[in-house]
Enzyme design. Structure first.
Site, mmCIF file in Angstrom:
data_model
loop_
_atom_site.group_PDB
_atom_site.id
_atom_site.type_symbol
_atom_site.label_atom_id
_atom_site.label_comp_id
_atom_site.label_asym_id
_atom_site.label_seq_id
_atom_site.Cartn_x
_atom_site.Cartn_y
_atom_site.Cartn_z
ATOM 1 N N GLU A 1 -3.831 8.904 7.612
ATOM 2 C CA GLU A 1 -2.418 8.496 7.779
ATOM 3 C C GLU A 1 -1.755 9.221 8.953
ATOM 4 O O GLU A 1 -0.805 8.723 9.530
ATOM 5 C CB GLU A 1 -1.603 8.772 6.511
ATOM 6 C CG GLU A 1 -1.686 7.703 5.455
ATOM 7 C CD GLU A 1 -0.968 6.380 5.778
ATOM 8 O OE1 GLU A 1 0.148 6.398 6.305
ATOM 9 O OE2 GLU A 1 -1.560 5.328 5.495
ATOM 10 N N CYS B 1 -10.939 2.986 -1.521
ATOM 11 C CA CYS B 1 -9.619 3.330 -0.996
ATOM 12 C C CYS B 1 -9.449 2.514 0.273
ATOM 13 O O CYS B 1 -10.355 2.466 1.108
ATOM 14 C CB CYS B 1 -9.552 4.822 -0.684
ATOM 15 S SG CYS B 1 -8.041 5.296 0.178
ATOM 16 N N CYS C 1 -3.962 -1.153 -2.535
ATOM 17 C CA CYS C 1 -4.057 0.293 -2.692
ATOM 18 C C CYS C 1 -4.819 0.513 -3.989
ATOM 19 O O CYS C 1 -4.378 0.074 -5.065
ATOM 20 C CB CYS C 1 -2.655 0.895 -2.789
ATOM 21 S SG CYS C 1 -2.644 2.662 -3.149
ATOM 22 N N ASP D 1 0.860 -1.190 0.000
ATOM 23 C CA ASP D 1 0.000 0.000 0.000
ATOM 24 C C ASP D 1 0.890 1.232 0.000
ATOM 25 O O ASP D 1 2.065 1.163 0.380
ATOM 26 C CB ASP D 1 -0.910 0.007 1.245
ATOM 27 C CG ASP D 1 -1.856 1.211 1.255
ATOM 28 O OD1 ASP D 1 -2.321 1.619 0.176
ATOM 29 O OD2 ASP D 1 -2.122 1.764 2.340
ATOM 30 N N SER D 2 0.312 2.364 -0.399
ATOM 31 C CA SER D 2 1.064 3.618 -0.356
ATOM 32 C C SER D 2 1.423 3.984 1.086
ATOM 33 O O SER D 2 2.391 4.695 1.310
ATOM 34 C CB SER D 2 0.215 4.739 -0.961
ATOM 35 O OG SER D 2 -1.013 4.828 -0.264
ATOM 36 N N HIS E 1 -7.993 2.980 2.878
ATOM 37 C CA HIS E 1 -8.010 3.699 4.154
ATOM 38 C C HIS E 1 -9.434 3.929 4.681
ATOM 39 O O HIS E 1 -9.616 4.167 5.865
ATOM 40 C CB HIS E 1 -7.350 5.068 3.990
ATOM 41 C CG HIS E 1 -5.866 5.002 3.846
ATOM 42 N ND1 HIS E 1 -5.251 4.457 2.746
ATOM 43 C CD2 HIS E 1 -4.872 5.413 4.667
ATOM 44 C CE1 HIS E 1 -3.936 4.556 2.888
ATOM 45 N NE2 HIS E 1 -3.686 5.124 4.056
HETATM 46 N N1 DGL Z 1 -4.827 3.219 0.281
HETATM 47 C C1 DGL Z 1 -4.684 3.992 -0.914
HETATM 48 C C2 DGL Z 1 -5.854 3.711 -1.841
HETATM 49 O O1 DGL Z 1 -6.490 2.683 -1.643
HETATM 50 C C3 DGL Z 1 -4.457 5.387 -0.509
HETATM 51 C C4 DGL Z 1 -4.126 6.278 -1.610
HETATM 52 C C5 DGL Z 1 -3.185 7.378 -1.279
HETATM 53 O O2 DGL Z 1 -2.051 7.114 -0.898
HETATM 54 O O3 DGL Z 1 -3.608 8.526 -1.513
HETATM 55 O O4 DGL Z 1 -6.158 4.421 -2.772
#
Ligand code: DGL
Length: 270
Positions: free
Chosen positions: A159, A188, A74, A11-12, A190
């Site tokens: 985050e 997303c 992600c 993930d990011s 998150h």
């Molecule tokens: N968890 C990422 C997603 O599902 C987050 C994206 C981000 O880093 O902006 O899109």
């Protein structure tokens, strides 16, 4: 030979830990390596070229660490980088390994749950602009009507652990959905952390599709259908967690998202 390969999760940032907890709960015996690119989060407001570049480096690192299969947990990286990884990078560098995304599984669940086929997608700006969810939903349900809404403020706040502040943006972001759709994809990884609040605003009649509820089952059936991959996976129930930037906030947040202690190790992506 004794199976020795692992499952990678990328993930990011740390949001993908919510998906990882579902994978581990569903398939507890396998060995997992998590990689969160916390030095570059959020990806959601970046260009496609940047997102591809970061994603390829992360995938390379996870393969070098012994992953047979990687879940890009992600949506932004799945939307902006997955196709090129699957079509160009894998055949050239790791033809016998696999990289899977989170968009198609969520699209499949949404189409199945929706009676009206009017489906909402809440995602980052770059996922919305990529049109990837629209494309994948229409492939399964050509008549579907899809309403997308970008929520650029949520990931940075989540985050940094500011869930209460993130919550204050929800009423505005969800306004386009309340009258129209019968199913909303949390596009997303998150957003499941705010699932209860989102459901409260939308009301009980709207289905909320959350990747932390469906990815475990999806991976389970994928592995059942691909014994040539699953037979290479070791089963010692170990978990490694890598991040590209380590702060005190990330340690606390990771624990909250994974519901268990998370011994984060800092790495550098080459
Ligand atoms: N968890 C990422 C997603 O599902 C987050 C994206 C981000 O880093 O902006 O899109």
């Amino acid at each position: 030979m004794h199976p020795h390969m692992k499952i990678g999760i990328f993930d990011s940032g740390l949001g993908g830990l919510i998906v990882m907890s579902n994978l581990v709960a569903t398939l507890p015996h396998y060995d997992y390596i998590y990689l969160g690119d916390t030095a570059h989060v959020p990806y959601g407001n970046r260009t496609q070229a940047e997102i591809y570049n970061f994603t390829e480096k992360a995938v390379q690192h996870l393969f070098d660490a012994g992953c047979q299969i990687i879940i890009i947990a992600c949506n932004t990286a799945s939307a902006e980088a997955l196709r090129k990884i699957q079509q160009e990078y894998l055949p050239a560098h790791f033809p016998d390994r696999r990289v899977l995304g989170v968009l198609i599984p969520a699209a499949e669940v949404a189409v199945k749950q929706s009676s009206t086929q009017i489906i909402g997608v809440l995602a980052t700006s770059s996922t919305v602009e990529s049109g990837a969810f629209v494309r994948e939903i229409l492939k399964i349900s050509p008549q579907a009507d899809i309403i997308q809404q970008a929520a650029p403020d949520l990931v940075p706040l989540i985050e940094s652990g500011n869930f209460d502040e993130a919550q204050q943006f929800l009423a505005d972001y969800l306004a386009p959905f309340t009258e129209n759709i019968d199913t909303l994809i949390l596009g997303c990884t998150h957003y499941p952390i705010l699932k209860r609040q989102i459901q409260e605003i939308l009301g009980a009649d709207i289905h909320v599709v959350s990747q932390d509820e469906c990815m475990g089952e999806k991976l389970h059936s994928y592995l059942e259908n691909h014994p040539e991959l699953s037979e290479k996976l070791s089963k010692d129930s170990t978990h490694l967690f890598y991040v590209t930037e380590l702060t005190e906030t990330s340690v606390n947040l990771a624990q909250k998202l994974f519901n268990n202690p998370v011994p984060l190790q800092k790495i550098t992506l080459e």
